[in-house]
Design an enzyme around this catalytic site. Structure first.
Site, PDB file in Angstrom:
ATOM      1  N   GLU A 318       0.821  -1.208   0.000  1.00 46.07           N
ATOM      2  CA  GLU A 318       0.000   0.000   0.000  1.00 46.07           C
ATOM      3  C   GLU A 318       0.861   1.267   0.000  1.00 46.07           C
ATOM      4  O   GLU A 318       0.897   2.011   0.979  1.00 46.07           O
ATOM      5  CB  GLU A 318      -0.917   0.004   1.227  1.00 46.07           C
ATOM      6  CG  GLU A 318      -1.851  -1.195   1.295  1.00 46.07           C
ATOM      7  CD  GLU A 318      -2.615  -1.259   2.610  1.00 46.07           C
ATOM      8  OE1 GLU A 318      -2.284  -0.483   3.541  1.00 46.07           O
ATOM      9  OE2 GLU A 318      -3.536  -2.082   2.722  1.00 46.07           O
ATOM     10  N   PRO A 319       1.567   1.548  -1.085  1.00 50.71           N
ATOM     11  CA  PRO A 319       2.373   2.775  -1.131  1.00 50.71           C
ATOM     12  C   PRO A 319       1.500   4.013  -1.286  1.00 50.71           C
ATOM     13  O   PRO A 319       0.489   4.004  -1.980  1.00 50.71           O
ATOM     14  CB  PRO A 319       3.236   2.566  -2.377  1.00 50.71           C
ATOM     15  CG  PRO A 319       2.384   1.710  -3.266  1.00 50.71           C
ATOM     16  CD  PRO A 319       1.645   0.784  -2.334  1.00 50.71           C
ATOM     17  N   GLY A 320       1.895   5.081  -0.632  1.00 49.52           N
ATOM     18  CA  GLY A 320       1.212   6.359  -0.793  1.00 49.52           C
ATOM     19  C   GLY A 320       2.237   7.442  -1.039  1.00 49.52           C
ATOM     20  O   GLY A 320       2.414   7.934  -2.152  1.00 49.52           O
ATOM     21  N   ARG A 358       3.449  19.573   8.530  1.00 46.47           N
ATOM     22  CA  ARG A 358       4.289  18.441   8.894  1.00 46.47           C
ATOM     23  C   ARG A 358       5.532  18.851   9.679  1.00 46.47           C
ATOM     24  O   ARG A 358       6.000  18.112  10.557  1.00 46.47           O
ATOM     25  CB  ARG A 358       4.710  17.654   7.646  1.00 46.47           C
ATOM     26  CG  ARG A 358       3.548  16.952   6.950  1.00 46.47           C
ATOM     27  CD  ARG A 358       4.026  16.067   5.820  1.00 46.47           C
ATOM     28  NE  ARG A 358       4.800  14.941   6.321  1.00 46.47           N
ATOM     29  CZ  ARG A 358       6.133  14.831   6.207  1.00 46.47           C
ATOM     30  NH1 ARG A 358       6.838  15.790   5.606  1.00 46.47           N
ATOM     31  NH2 ARG A 358       6.748  13.780   6.691  1.00 46.47           N
ATOM     32  N   CYS A 389       0.146  33.297  12.916  1.00 46.28           N
ATOM     33  CA  CYS A 389       0.479  33.824  14.244  1.00 46.28           C
ATOM     34  C   CYS A 389       0.852  32.673  15.177  1.00 46.28           C
ATOM     35  O   CYS A 389       0.116  32.308  16.096  1.00 46.28           O
ATOM     36  CB  CYS A 389      -0.696  34.620  14.806  1.00 46.28           C
ATOM     37  SG  CYS A 389      -0.991  36.157  13.911  1.00 46.28           S
ATOM     38  N   GLU A 390       1.977  32.073  14.894  1.00 40.53           N
ATOM     39  CA  GLU A 390       2.455  30.912  15.643  1.00 40.53           C
ATOM     40  C   GLU A 390       3.962  30.839  15.457  1.00 40.53           C
ATOM     41  O   GLU A 390       4.463  30.804  14.350  1.00 40.53           O
ATOM     42  CB  GLU A 390       1.797  29.652  15.079  1.00 40.53           C
ATOM     43  CG  GLU A 390       1.834  28.458  15.972  1.00 40.53           C
ATOM     44  CD  GLU A 390       0.816  28.539  17.092  1.00 40.53           C
ATOM     45  OE1 GLU A 390       1.165  28.113  18.204  1.00 40.53           O
ATOM     46  OE2 GLU A 390      -0.303  29.018  16.870  1.00 40.53           O
ATOM     47  N   TYR A 419       0.776  14.283   2.001  1.00 45.63           N
ATOM     48  CA  TYR A 419       0.318  14.715   3.322  1.00 45.63           C
ATOM     49  C   TYR A 419       0.247  16.217   3.517  1.00 45.63           C
ATOM     50  O   TYR A 419      -0.310  16.660   4.527  1.00 45.63           O
ATOM     51  CB  TYR A 419       1.180  14.075   4.430  1.00 45.63           C
ATOM     52  CG  TYR A 419       1.037  12.572   4.441  1.00 45.63           C
ATOM     53  CD1 TYR A 419      -0.141  11.982   4.884  1.00 45.63           C
ATOM     54  CD2 TYR A 419       2.051  11.761   3.951  1.00 45.63           C
ATOM     55  CE1 TYR A 419      -0.295  10.607   4.864  1.00 45.63           C
ATOM     56  CE2 TYR A 419       1.910  10.391   3.923  1.00 45.63           C
ATOM     57  CZ  TYR A 419       0.736   9.808   4.383  1.00 45.63           C
ATOM     58  OH  TYR A 419       0.574   8.453   4.339  1.00 45.63           O
TER      59      TYR A 419
END
Length: 460
Positions: A318-320, A358, A389-390, A419
């Site tokens: 199951e490669p993604g 990520r 604002c982080e 992702y």
């Protein structure tokens, strides 16, 4: 201190010791072919993907912009099909899925893994054959299971005792016999980030082999004549660069297959070892060879099954990420270049953790280049940050960019095809970026950019 190279630390506002600064690349304009889409090149100094100039892409479609190299994506599908010619390849839709990607997967002959009703709806909306779809998830609702049963999804991977009972009820209700696999937690510690390691016992996925829960799940499925148990499933994590963990998983699954044969007289015909194959994100990262992975997994499964006196099951992978990850890049426009005297240079772009969370989640690393032109300026140690604002809103913690970088320049970040869009959000009410596919010198939108109207929709 100037905007030229200076040390920048692992933590906010701390300076690394002099002996530990990152090394500047020999050529700030070079595109390492292991990290960039297969059609990437510089033409007259500007990066081109799929035969399309990135400046033209941003001029027409705006920024931030996720660009997908269609030929790269499709060619990796073909690589997997050729390598696993005697098994099945199912693309893991969670990595990145939209209607056009579902069409590519369908046309290239792969199956598709989905883990929600929404992902299933995307696949079915383009006529994806339901028998080539596998439904995953640790908490599938009754409605999700019922839709899968009614539409004839090819495999449902059972993740709990409650789910087995729900499936049995729904199969009886609709007079069908769905194919079921048991997700087995095999107790393998994959060498990856804690949040993407999925085969140790203390986590939410699967049924434990060590505790006997997996064997009990097998008994419960076999006790329900409305369900067809066809195999076992395992997934040991993500961004894995070797097959050692898969070998341990295969050995333990083979032991359970042998136990099932001994206890029930049943030989299960399928074995799904999941996905999680890594990709390189920065220079020096390993780039696993799919052909070698396939040969290794095939040998592992053949050996362990022969040792257990079992026939060879049909193998599924199951490669993604390893299909879509390197096919995508993100284009940003530089807004502010701020030299924090004595510390580091911050390069702010018009996206950030809303289109790529990520880095904040996993400490992910990326490679970026000045894309709209080449430069012979000296390397400047930088931190590529977003506009949210982080303080943790970083795209790349430490990288070298040309010291003549200026507002309006375009930065391309490689390896963002997996992702990033899937995890995109609307923090600070930023609209999610468009996704554009490029191929043969042509570009087309496959996911539209969100608008302010989209952000306000549904609010009273």
């Amino acid at each position: 201190m100037s905007r030229f190279a200076h040390p920048a630390g692992d933590r906010h506002a701390e300076v690394l010791p002099e002996e530990r600064p990152p090394h500047a690349p020999a050529d700030l304009n070079a595109l390492n072919p292991a990290l960039w889409p297969r059609t990437s090149e510089r033409i007259d100094g500007t990066i081109s993907i799929g035969g399309v100039d990135v400046r033209d892409l941003v001029a027409e479609y705006g920024s931030p912009l996720l660009v997908m190299d269609e030929e790269d994506f499709r060619s990796r599908c073909r690589d997997y099909r050729a390598s696993f010619h005697d098994g099945d390849v199912h693309y893991a839709g969670k990595a990145f899925l939209c209607r056009e990607v579902a069409r590519w997967i369908m046309q290239e002959g792969l199956g598709l893994d989905v883990c929600s009703a929404g992902e299933l709806a995307v696949a079915l909306s383009v006529g994806f054959p339901p028998e080539r779809i596998t439904l995953h998830g640790n908490n599938k609702s009754v409605a999700e299971l019922e839709r899968a049963v009614v539409t004839g999804v090819g495999h449902i991977v059972a993740d709990s005792f409650e789910e087995i009972a729900r499936l049995g009820y729904l199969a009886d209700k609709h007079g069908v016999r769905p194919k079921v696999m048991i997700r087995v937690t095999v107790g393998v510690e994959a060498h990856t980030h804690e949040f993407i390691a999925t085969a140790h016992d203390d986590q939410k996925f699967g049924l434990s082999l060590n505790s006997g829960a997996a064997a009990e799940a097998v008994r419960r499925v076999l006790a329900l004549p409305s369900l067809e148990l066809v195999g076992l499933h395992s997934h040991i994590g993500s961004q894995i660069s070797d097959t050692a963990g898969f070998e341990v998983a295969a050995r333990r699954l083979a032991g359970l297959l042998a136990q099932i044969k001994h206890e029930h007289g049943v030989v299960l015909p399928e074995l799904d070892l999941g996905g999680g194959y890594g990709i390189p994100y920065v220079d020096g990262d390993d780039a696993p060879d799919i052909k070698l992975i396939a040969e290794s997994l095939r040998e592992i499964v053949a050996h362990v099954c022969a040792s257990a006196g079992l026939p060879l099951p049909r193998l599924t992978v199951e490669p993604g990420r390893s299909i879509t990850g390197l096919a995508g890049i993100t284009l940003y426009e530089v807004g502010t270049v701020k030299d924090v005297e004595g510390l580091r240079t911050y390069v702010s772009v018009d996206g950030g953790m809303s289109d790529n969370i990520r880095t904040a989640l996993y400490g992910a690393e990326y490679t970026a280049r000045l894309a709209s032109r080449s430069s012979e300026a000296a390397p400047m140690l930088s931190r590529l940050v977003g506009k949210h604002c982080e303080s943790g809103d970083m795209v790349i913690r430490d990288l070298y960019l040309p010291a003549d970088l200026a507002p309006g320049d375009l930065i391309a970040v490689a390896g963002t095809g997996a992702y990033c869009r899937s995890l995109a959000n609307n923090y600070n009410y930023l609209p999610k970026p468009a996704v554009v596919a490029v191929s043969g010198g042509q570009a087309r939108v496959i996911v539209q950019r969100e608008t302010e109207e989209d952000l306000l929709r549904g609010q009273l």
